[in-house]
Write a protein that holds these residues in place. Structure first.
Motif, PDB file in Angstrom:
ATOM      1  N   SER A  94       0.861  -1.184   0.000  1.00  0.00           N
ATOM      2  CA  SER A  94       0.000   0.000   0.000  1.00  0.00           C
ATOM      3  C   SER A  94       0.895   1.231   0.000  1.00  0.00           C
ATOM      4  CB  SER A  94      -0.900   0.012   1.242  1.00  0.00           C
ATOM      5  OG  SER A  94      -1.490   1.294   1.421  1.00  0.00           O
ATOM      6  N   GLU A  95       0.484   2.238  -0.738  1.00  0.00           N
ATOM      7  CA  GLU A  95       1.237   3.500  -0.783  1.00  0.00           C
ATOM      8  C   GLU A  95       0.710   4.506   0.226  1.00  0.00           C
ATOM      9  OE1 GLU A  95       2.719   4.620  -4.869  1.00  0.00           O
ATOM     10  OE2 GLU A  95       1.140   3.187  -5.449  1.00  0.00           O
ATOM     11  N   SER A 148       4.391   0.600  -3.242  1.00  0.00           N
ATOM     12  CA  SER A 148       3.732   0.025  -4.413  1.00  0.00           C
ATOM     13  C   SER A 148       4.117  -1.444  -4.543  1.00  0.00           C
ATOM     14  CB  SER A 148       4.155   0.775  -5.673  1.00  0.00           C
ATOM     15  OG  SER A 148       5.519   0.505  -5.977  1.00  0.00           O
ATOM     16  N   ASP A 208      -0.218  -9.485  -6.630  1.00  0.00           N
ATOM     17  CA  ASP A 208       0.706  -8.404  -6.965  1.00  0.00           C
ATOM     18  C   ASP A 208       2.146  -8.703  -6.542  1.00  0.00           C
ATOM     19  OD1 ASP A 208      -1.336  -6.879  -8.035  1.00  0.00           O
ATOM     20  OD2 ASP A 208      -1.664  -5.706  -6.212  1.00  0.00           O
TER      21      ASP A 208
END
Length: 331
Positions: free
Chosen positions: A219-220, A287, A325
């Motif tokens: 998570s950014e 990311s 991801d």
């Protein structure tokens, strides 16, 4: 010959155990090679792996970890041999001392002589898996006349969960490798070197496996992730064995404020004392591409097998999308 890198995932996955067949298959499709269970307050370590043994033959199975204290010697050997027999050549048993919280407070067992206890369980399992009738006094328990009645086709690897030098050297000297966690990629070079040196000093010419549980939140939203991560860090790094480890790793000054506030009973203040740098050292976030690069740094510094633990610090995080991801096939 260097061991191949093995990208793994922590299990159980989200949801009820009986629903995981398709998810385990997708893990293998995504390029994950291993799954690693643990045992604290959720599922036991063996049941999720037994299901996977039947459902998905492409995955190697491991425990990271089973506490040395919470099973009697004979039962421990039976559990290990049974899973090794169910998944020949693709099961590794990871053993550790766990902590006084899990062993003493939750299980009502005295947390005494942790180094000796882990060493004795490792030695006993090696004896039991050799098929001999055991009548022996180990330092922390005695076994009189036990012989394991199940013989796996292939002997499972035995790994030792290790933090400081004594346990790391035990892992290198008397087992097939070490299981590590709650450390940075830079810390890996120190601990893996100790394991390797101990193995060579003991006359082993085989490379030692280094399994690392790596905490990741792709998570950014850095502020949200760090806030959640601070709670996890405080929960673990105020336990004596982890506090001692991080002091040894050189974080004593950075964590002194947290430790002081925690001892005073000021939980909120303790969280505020954890520096961003400590969070960023111990928890991978950013990311997906940034996270994959940071995971690779662990391998570059000596990890041979990862066990990613997806941390839900961002409430908007989709756990399964995070698994995709971060997969070896991503990017």
């Amino acid at each position: 010959m260097a061991l191949p890198n093995r990208p793994g995932m922590t299990v159980p996955l989200p949801g009820h155990l009986h629903t995981h067949r398709d998810q385990l298959a997708e893990l293998a499709d995504l390029g994950y090679t291993d799954i690693w269970s643990a045992e604290s307050d959720g599922a036991d370590a063996f049941t999720p792996l037994a299901l996977a043994a039947a459902w998905e033959p492409r995955l190697r199975l491991g425990t990271a970890i089973v506490p040395a204290y919470t099973r009697s010697p004979a039962l421990f050997a039976q559990s290990v041999a049974s899973l090794a027999d169910a998944a020949p050549g693709r099961f590794a048993i990871g053993i550790g001392s766990s902590s006084n919280v899990i062993v003493e407070r939750w299980n009502g067992i005295a947390f005494e002589q942790p180094y000796q206890k882990v060493r004795d369980v490792v030695r006993f399992l090696r004896d039991a898996l050799d098929g001999e009738k055991i009548a022996k006094s180990y330092d922390t328990f005695e076994v009189d006349g036990f012989r394991l009645g199940i013989r796996p086709e292939e002997r499972p690897k035995i790994l030792v969960a290790a933090l400081q030098e004594g346990m790391l050297r035990l892992a290198g000297r008397e087992s097939d490798g070490a299981i590590i966690n709650w450390l940075s990629a830079e810390d890996v070079a120190t601990v893996s070197g100790i394991v390797a040196d101990a193995g060579r000093e003991a006359g082993s010419d085989e490379d030692k496996e280094i399994v690392c549980r790596i905490f990741v939140c792709p998570s950014e939203n850095a502020d949200v992730v760090r806030a959640g991560a601070r709670r996890a860090i405080a929960a673990y790094l105020n336990v004596g064995v982890y506090a001692a480890f991080h002091e040894w790793m050189g974080r004593g000054e950075a964590l002194s404020g947290m430790w002081a506030k925690w001892k005073e009973g000021d939980r909120k203040g303790a969280l505020e004392e954890i520096p961003d740098q400590v969070v960023d050292d111990l928890i991978i976030h950013g990311s997906p591409a940034e996270c994959r690069a940071k995971i690779q740094a662990y391998f570059d510094n000596g990890v041979t097998t990862s066990s990613l633990a997806i941390m839900p610090f961002d409430p908007d995080l989709d756990h399964w999308q995070a698994i995709r991801d971060l997969a070896p096939t991503a990017g």
